[in-house]
Write a protein that holds these residues in place. Structure first.
Motif, PDB file in Angstrom:
ATOM      1  N   VAL A 194       0.841  -1.186   0.000  1.00  0.00           N
ATOM      2  CA  VAL A 194       0.000   0.000   0.000  1.00  0.00           C
ATOM      3  C   VAL A 194       0.881   1.241   0.000  1.00  0.00           C
ATOM      4  CG1 VAL A 194      -1.968  -1.077   1.142  1.00  0.00           C
ATOM      5  CG2 VAL A 194      -0.229   0.014   2.516  1.00  0.00           C
ATOM      6  N   ILE A 195       0.417   2.277  -0.679  1.00  0.00           N
ATOM      7  CA  ILE A 195       1.064   3.580  -0.685  1.00  0.00           C
ATOM      8  C   ILE A 195       0.058   4.565  -0.105  1.00  0.00           C
ATOM      9  CG2 ILE A 195       2.065   5.413  -2.089  1.00  0.00           C
ATOM     10  CD1 ILE A 195       2.632   3.236  -4.208  1.00  0.00           C
ATOM     11  N   ILE A 196       0.452   5.244   0.950  1.00  0.00           N
ATOM     12  CA  ILE A 196      -0.428   6.238   1.555  1.00  0.00           C
ATOM     13  C   ILE A 196       0.336   7.551   1.683  1.00  0.00           C
ATOM     14  CG2 ILE A 196      -1.802   4.551   2.805  1.00  0.00           C
ATOM     15  CD1 ILE A 196      -0.257   5.306   5.320  1.00  0.00           C
ATOM     16  N   THR A 197      -0.413   8.639   1.771  1.00  0.00           N
ATOM     17  CA  THR A 197       0.237   9.932   1.972  1.00  0.00           C
ATOM     18  C   THR A 197       0.230  10.266   3.453  1.00  0.00           C
ATOM     19  OG1 THR A 197      -1.778  11.239   1.734  1.00  0.00           O
ATOM     20  CG2 THR A 197      -0.554  10.728  -0.291  1.00  0.00           C
ATOM     21  N   ASN A 198       1.049  11.236   3.805  1.00  0.00           N
ATOM     22  CA  ASN A 198       1.139  11.628   5.212  1.00  0.00           C
ATOM     23  C   ASN A 198       0.007  12.567   5.628  1.00  0.00           C
ATOM     24  OD1 ASN A 198       1.993  13.840   3.765  1.00  0.00           O
ATOM     25  ND2 ASN A 198       3.786  14.243   5.036  1.00  0.00           N
ATOM     26  N   ALA A 199      -0.976  12.773   4.770  1.00  0.00           N
ATOM     27  CA  ALA A 199      -2.145  13.590   5.106  1.00  0.00           C
ATOM     28  C   ALA A 199      -3.191  12.708   5.774  1.00  0.00           C
ATOM     29  CB  ALA A 199      -2.726  14.220   3.846  1.00  0.00           C
ATOM     30  N   GLY A 200      -3.860  13.238   6.752  1.00  0.00           N
ATOM     31  CA  GLY A 200      -4.897  12.466   7.427  1.00  0.00           C
ATOM     32  C   GLY A 200      -4.319  11.522   8.472  1.00  0.00           C
ATOM     33  N   GLY A 201      -5.110  10.539   8.855  1.00  0.00           N
ATOM     34  CA  GLY A 201      -4.732   9.664   9.948  1.00  0.00           C
ATOM     35  C   GLY A 201      -4.186   8.306   9.567  1.00  0.00           C
ATOM     36  N   LEU A 202      -4.149   7.985   8.262  1.00  0.00           N
ATOM     37  CA  LEU A 202      -3.684   6.650   7.876  1.00  0.00           C
ATOM     38  C   LEU A 202      -2.251   6.329   8.308  1.00  0.00           C
ATOM     39  CD1 LEU A 202      -5.311   5.856   4.430  1.00  0.00           C
ATOM     40  CD2 LEU A 202      -5.651   4.709   6.614  1.00  0.00           C
ATOM     41  N   PRO A 203      -1.321   7.275   8.323  1.00  0.00           N
ATOM     42  CA  PRO A 203       0.012   6.934   8.819  1.00  0.00           C
ATOM     43  C   PRO A 203      -0.006   6.406  10.258  1.00  0.00           C
ATOM     44  CG  PRO A 203       0.139   8.958   7.589  1.00  0.00           C
ATOM     45  CD  PRO A 203      -1.331   8.623   7.735  1.00  0.00           C
ATOM     46  N   GLU A 204      -0.923   6.905  11.071  1.00  0.00           N
ATOM     47  CA  GLU A 204      -1.049   6.410  12.437  1.00  0.00           C
ATOM     48  C   GLU A 204      -1.613   5.000  12.463  1.00  0.00           C
ATOM     49  OE1 GLU A 204      -3.134   9.135  14.947  1.00  0.00           O
ATOM     50  OE2 GLU A 204      -2.082  10.849  14.084  1.00  0.00           O
ATOM     51  N   VAL A 205      -2.484   4.686  11.529  1.00  0.00           N
ATOM     52  CA  VAL A 205      -3.073   3.346  11.465  1.00  0.00           C
ATOM     53  C   VAL A 205      -2.041   2.337  10.991  1.00  0.00           C
ATOM     54  CG1 VAL A 205      -4.809   1.927  10.294  1.00  0.00           C
ATOM     55  CG2 VAL A 205      -5.400   4.218  11.070  1.00  0.00           C
ATOM     56  N   VAL A 206      -1.296   2.698   9.951  1.00  0.00           N
ATOM     57  CA  VAL A 206      -0.340   1.779   9.323  1.00  0.00           C
ATOM     58  C   VAL A 206       0.959   1.694  10.109  1.00  0.00           C
ATOM     59  CG1 VAL A 206       1.029   1.400   7.238  1.00  0.00           C
ATOM     60  CG2 VAL A 206      -1.340   2.112   7.055  1.00  0.00           C
ATOM     61  N   GLY A 207       1.391   2.805  10.687  1.00  0.00           N
ATOM     62  CA  GLY A 207       2.672   2.841  11.384  1.00  0.00           C
ATOM     63  C   GLY A 207       3.786   3.251  10.427  1.00  0.00           C
ATOM     64  N   GLU A 208       5.004   2.983  10.820  1.00  0.00           N
ATOM     65  CA  GLU A 208       6.164   3.352  10.002  1.00  0.00           C
ATOM     66  C   GLU A 208       6.194   2.540   8.719  1.00  0.00           C
ATOM     67  OE1 GLU A 208       8.422   5.786  10.677  1.00  0.00           O
ATOM     68  OE2 GLU A 208       7.110   6.273  12.362  1.00  0.00           O
ATOM     69  N   ASN A 209       7.004   3.017   7.753  1.00  0.00           N
ATOM     70  CA  ASN A 209       7.175   2.266   6.504  1.00  0.00           C
ATOM     71  C   ASN A 209       7.612   0.844   6.816  1.00  0.00           C
ATOM     72  OD1 ASN A 209       6.562   4.466   4.886  1.00  0.00           O
ATOM     73  ND2 ASN A 209       8.669   5.124   4.747  1.00  0.00           N
ATOM     74  N   SER A 210       7.054  -0.085   6.114  1.00  0.00           N
ATOM     75  CA  SER A 210       7.412  -1.494   6.288  1.00  0.00           C
ATOM     76  C   SER A 210       7.537  -2.119   4.907  1.00  0.00           C
ATOM     77  CB  SER A 210       6.328  -2.212   7.095  1.00  0.00           C
ATOM     78  OG  SER A 210       5.156  -2.370   6.321  1.00  0.00           O
ATOM     79  N   GLN A 211       7.705  -3.417   4.885  1.00  0.00           N
ATOM     80  CA  GLN A 211       7.812  -4.081   3.582  1.00  0.00           C
ATOM     81  C   GLN A 211       6.514  -4.020   2.798  1.00  0.00           C
ATOM     82  OE1 GLN A 211       8.707  -8.204   4.038  1.00  0.00           O
ATOM     83  NE2 GLN A 211       7.076  -8.581   5.503  1.00  0.00           N
ATOM     84  N   PHE A 212       5.393  -3.742   3.443  1.00  0.00           N
ATOM     85  CA  PHE A 212       4.097  -3.699   2.768  1.00  0.00           C
ATOM     86  C   PHE A 212       3.518  -2.301   2.646  1.00  0.00           C
ATOM     87  CE2 PHE A 212       4.105  -8.043   4.575  1.00  0.00           C
ATOM     88  CZ  PHE A 212       4.141  -8.719   3.375  1.00  0.00           C
ATOM     89  N   SER A 213       4.149  -1.305   3.260  1.00  0.00           N
ATOM     90  CA  SER A 213       3.587   0.043   3.198  1.00  0.00           C
ATOM     91  C   SER A 213       4.667   1.076   2.935  1.00  0.00           C
ATOM     92  CB  SER A 213       2.873   0.387   4.506  1.00  0.00           C
ATOM     93  OG  SER A 213       3.801   0.471   5.571  1.00  0.00           O
ATOM     94  N   LYS A 214       4.262   2.123   2.262  1.00  0.00           N
ATOM     95  CA  LYS A 214       5.145   3.243   1.967  1.00  0.00           C
ATOM     96  C   LYS A 214       4.358   4.514   2.232  1.00  0.00           C
ATOM     97  CE  LYS A 214       8.736   5.318   0.144  1.00  0.00           C
ATOM     98  NZ  LYS A 214       9.978   5.394   0.873  1.00  0.00           N
ATOM     99  N   ILE A 215       4.898   5.377   3.097  1.00  0.00           N
ATOM    100  CA  ILE A 215       4.268   6.651   3.401  1.00  0.00           C
ATOM    101  C   ILE A 215       5.052   7.734   2.663  1.00  0.00           C
ATOM    102  CG2 ILE A 215       3.650   8.292   5.205  1.00  0.00           C
ATOM    103  CD1 ILE A 215       3.622   5.893   7.157  1.00  0.00           C
TER     104      ILE A 215
END
Length: 56
Positions: free
Chosen positions: A21-42
């Motif tokens: 998943v790719i999410i932006t640092n806008a809104g609350g999704l970074p708090e839900v996903v946490g730091e960048n991991s092998q499955f997510s990129k903020i």
């Protein structure tokens, strides 16, 4: 989790399924996903990096 609460659920389901998943640092999704991991990129909300990541 309440059944009516859908904030971040699709993102978490994708991560749990092993999809990146790719999410932006806008809104609350970074708090839900946490730091960048092998499955997510903020990325920055206004970043051209989003388009570059989506093209690959």
């Amino acid at each position: 989790m309440r059944k009516s609460e859908t904030f971040g659920v699709a993102t978490l389901e994708a991560i749990l399924s092993g999809l990146p998943v790719i999410i932006t640092n806008a809104g609350g999704l970074p708090e839900v996903v946490g730091e960048n991991s092998q499955f997510s990129k903020i990325v920055q909300h206004t970043s051209r990096q989003v388009m570059l990541l989506l093209k690959h």
